[in-house]
Design an enzyme around this catalytic site. Structure first.
Site, PDB file in Angstrom:
ATOM      1  N   HIS A  44      10.680   3.143 -14.616  1.00  0.00           N
ATOM      2  CA  HIS A  44      11.317   1.762 -13.768  1.00  0.00           C
ATOM      3  C   HIS A  44      12.553   1.730 -14.082  1.00  0.00           C
ATOM      4  CE1 HIS A  44       6.941  -0.322 -14.397  1.00  0.00           C
ATOM      5  NE2 HIS A  44       6.904   0.807 -13.522  1.00  0.00           N
ATOM      6  N   GLU A  46      14.562  -0.381 -15.907  1.00  0.00           N
ATOM      7  CA  GLU A  46      15.016  -0.499 -17.101  1.00  0.00           C
ATOM      8  C   GLU A  46      15.278   0.961 -17.930  1.00  0.00           C
ATOM      9  OE1 GLU A  46      12.351  -4.180 -16.598  1.00  0.00           O
ATOM     10  OE2 GLU A  46      12.639  -1.820 -15.726  1.00  0.00           O
ATOM     11  N   ALA A 154       7.743  -5.575  21.699  1.00  0.00           N
ATOM     12  CA  ALA A 154       8.633  -5.489  22.835  1.00  0.00           C
ATOM     13  C   ALA A 154       8.331  -6.069  24.156  1.00  0.00           C
ATOM     14  CB  ALA A 154       9.184  -4.020  22.814  1.00  0.00           C
ATOM     15  N   ARG A 186       8.435   0.548   9.729  1.00  0.00           N
ATOM     16  CA  ARG A 186       7.391   1.465   9.105  1.00  0.00           C
ATOM     17  C   ARG A 186       7.722   1.893   7.858  1.00  0.00           C
ATOM     18  NH1 ARG A 186       5.676   5.151  14.467  1.00  0.00           N
ATOM     19  NH2 ARG A 186       5.157   3.370  16.118  1.00  0.00           N
ATOM     20  N   ASP A 202      -2.954   5.000  24.429  1.00  0.00           N
ATOM     21  CA  ASP A 202      -1.440   5.497  24.164  1.00  0.00           C
ATOM     22  C   ASP A 202      -1.761   6.731  23.050  1.00  0.00           C
ATOM     23  OD1 ASP A 202      -0.303   3.700  25.660  1.00  0.00           O
ATOM     24  OD2 ASP A 202       0.285   2.344  24.031  1.00  0.00           O
ATOM     25  N   LEU A 207       3.720   7.144  12.964  1.00  0.00           N
ATOM     26  CA  LEU A 207       4.361   7.955  11.739  1.00  0.00           C
ATOM     27  C   LEU A 207       5.705   7.324  11.680  1.00  0.00           C
ATOM     28  CD1 LEU A 207       3.188  11.546  12.213  1.00  0.00           C
ATOM     29  CD2 LEU A 207       1.986   9.560  10.807  1.00  0.00           C
ATOM     30  N   GLY A 269      -1.453  -4.445  20.857  1.00  0.00           N
ATOM     31  CA  GLY A 269      -1.352  -4.935  22.096  1.00  0.00           C
ATOM     32  C   GLY A 269      -1.362  -6.499  22.109  1.00  0.00           C
TER      33      GLY A 269
END
Length: 321
Positions: A44, A46, A154, A186, A202, A207, A269
């Protein structure tokens, strides 16, 4: 604390579902060590900060006279790493400044109490809003018991996300720059989701290829069992979750929370996006608006858009739920 937030953000694409945490050790008016949580399962912030301080000052540090700044309460339990609160106590640090409490039930004030019981002066709530905003996904998971939901699409200047089609490629709205922004999103979120129609039309891989960071977990709905087994969605590049029997949005979110998934980017969609908007269970909407006019097609989801400055190619509209 502002420096802690800068450091914490360096782990943005690699620490989920853990929170982003930065730590700064100050002695007098000098920063003697810095660190952040760099990788899920790794040390972590710290211990990384204290290790950095000891590398900078190998002859020793008077920890009692130091203040440790951390944007999130130190953990108090054994997980993949030992408790950070225990380490702070062992080092004998005199004062600790914490941005905000950890909502995880395994911590939730216990780290603060451990340090106070050990005689450490603890200050809580410095830049608290900024600290919570940085880890909004983590807080949503533990406080609302669901992932943080971001909707993204978009659309053309006249309000369409695609032409009407049963095959072929979608219209191009995104630019190389805005595509890079989408891949950054992403990397920032643990999961990405599309609907059945998007998978069939599509055949996306979903990725992270235009930005550094991990591939998100891929999620889709297939209530009628029509998605082919050889779809790119099932490639070995990332894990995929398919909901078939129960595709109710509330159920999906609750199930993802049980899987410790703290955020989901929905790139579906119009049907999927409108369904989620109507449910009212989402946190942000990101819309890319291009300059093209196509006159007819698949209408963009119904959501009130706020104005935003344009650049040469397109502009983004950002809405918080």
């Amino acid at each position: 604390m502002a420096r802690c937030l800068q450091l914490a953000h360096l782990g943005a694409y690699y620490v989920a579902p853990n929170p982003m945490v930065g730590a700064v050790l100050v002695c007098g008016d000098v920063i003697v060590g810095e660190g952040w949580h760099q990788q899920y399962g790794g040390p972590h912030a710290e211990p990384n900060c204290l290790r950095n301080a000891e590398e900078n000052y190998p002859k020793g540090i008077d920890y009692q006279s130091c203040t440790l700044y951390i944007n999130l309460e130190p953990c108090s339990h054994y997980g993949k790493t030992p408790p950070c609160a225990e380490l702070i106590i062992k080092k004998g640090i005199g004062r600790v400044v914490v941005g905000c409490l950890d909502p995880n039930p395994k911590v939730a004030g216990r780290g603060i109490k451990m340090m106070q019981d050990a005689g450490i002066e603890v200050v809580v709530g410095v830049l608290e809003n900024e600290c919570r905003t940085l880890n909004k996904r983590f807080f949503c998971l533990h406080e609302n018991h669901r992932p943080y939901v971001i909707l993204k699409w978009a659309q053309t200047a006249d309000g369409y996300i695609d032409i009407e089609r049963t095959s072929g490629k979608p219209i191009t709205i995104s630019t190389p720059l805005t595509k890079q922004i989408v891949h950054q999103q992403r990397a920032e979120n643990m999961a990405i989701m599309v609907g059945t129609r998007t998978v069939l039309l599509d055949n996306p891989r979903l990725l992270t290829t235009h930005w550094s960071g991990r591939n998100p977990i891929r999620i889709t709905l297939d209530r009628h069992g029509v998605i082919p087994a050889d779809s790119k969605l099932f490639s070995k590049d990332a894990h995929t979750i398919v909901y078939r029997e129960n595709t109710d949005w509330q159920f999906v979110l609750e199930d993802l929370a049980k899987k410790n998934i703290h955020s989901i980017l929905v790139e579906g969609g119009a049907t999927l996006l409108n369904h989620i908007i109507q449910s009212g269970i989402y946190d942000e909407v990101h819309v890319e608006v291009g300059n093209e006019y196509i006159g007819n097609g698949v209408a963009a989801p119904k959501c009130i858009l706020k104005s935003s400055p344009k650049n040469i190619d397109s502009h983004w509209v950002f809405i918080e739920s």
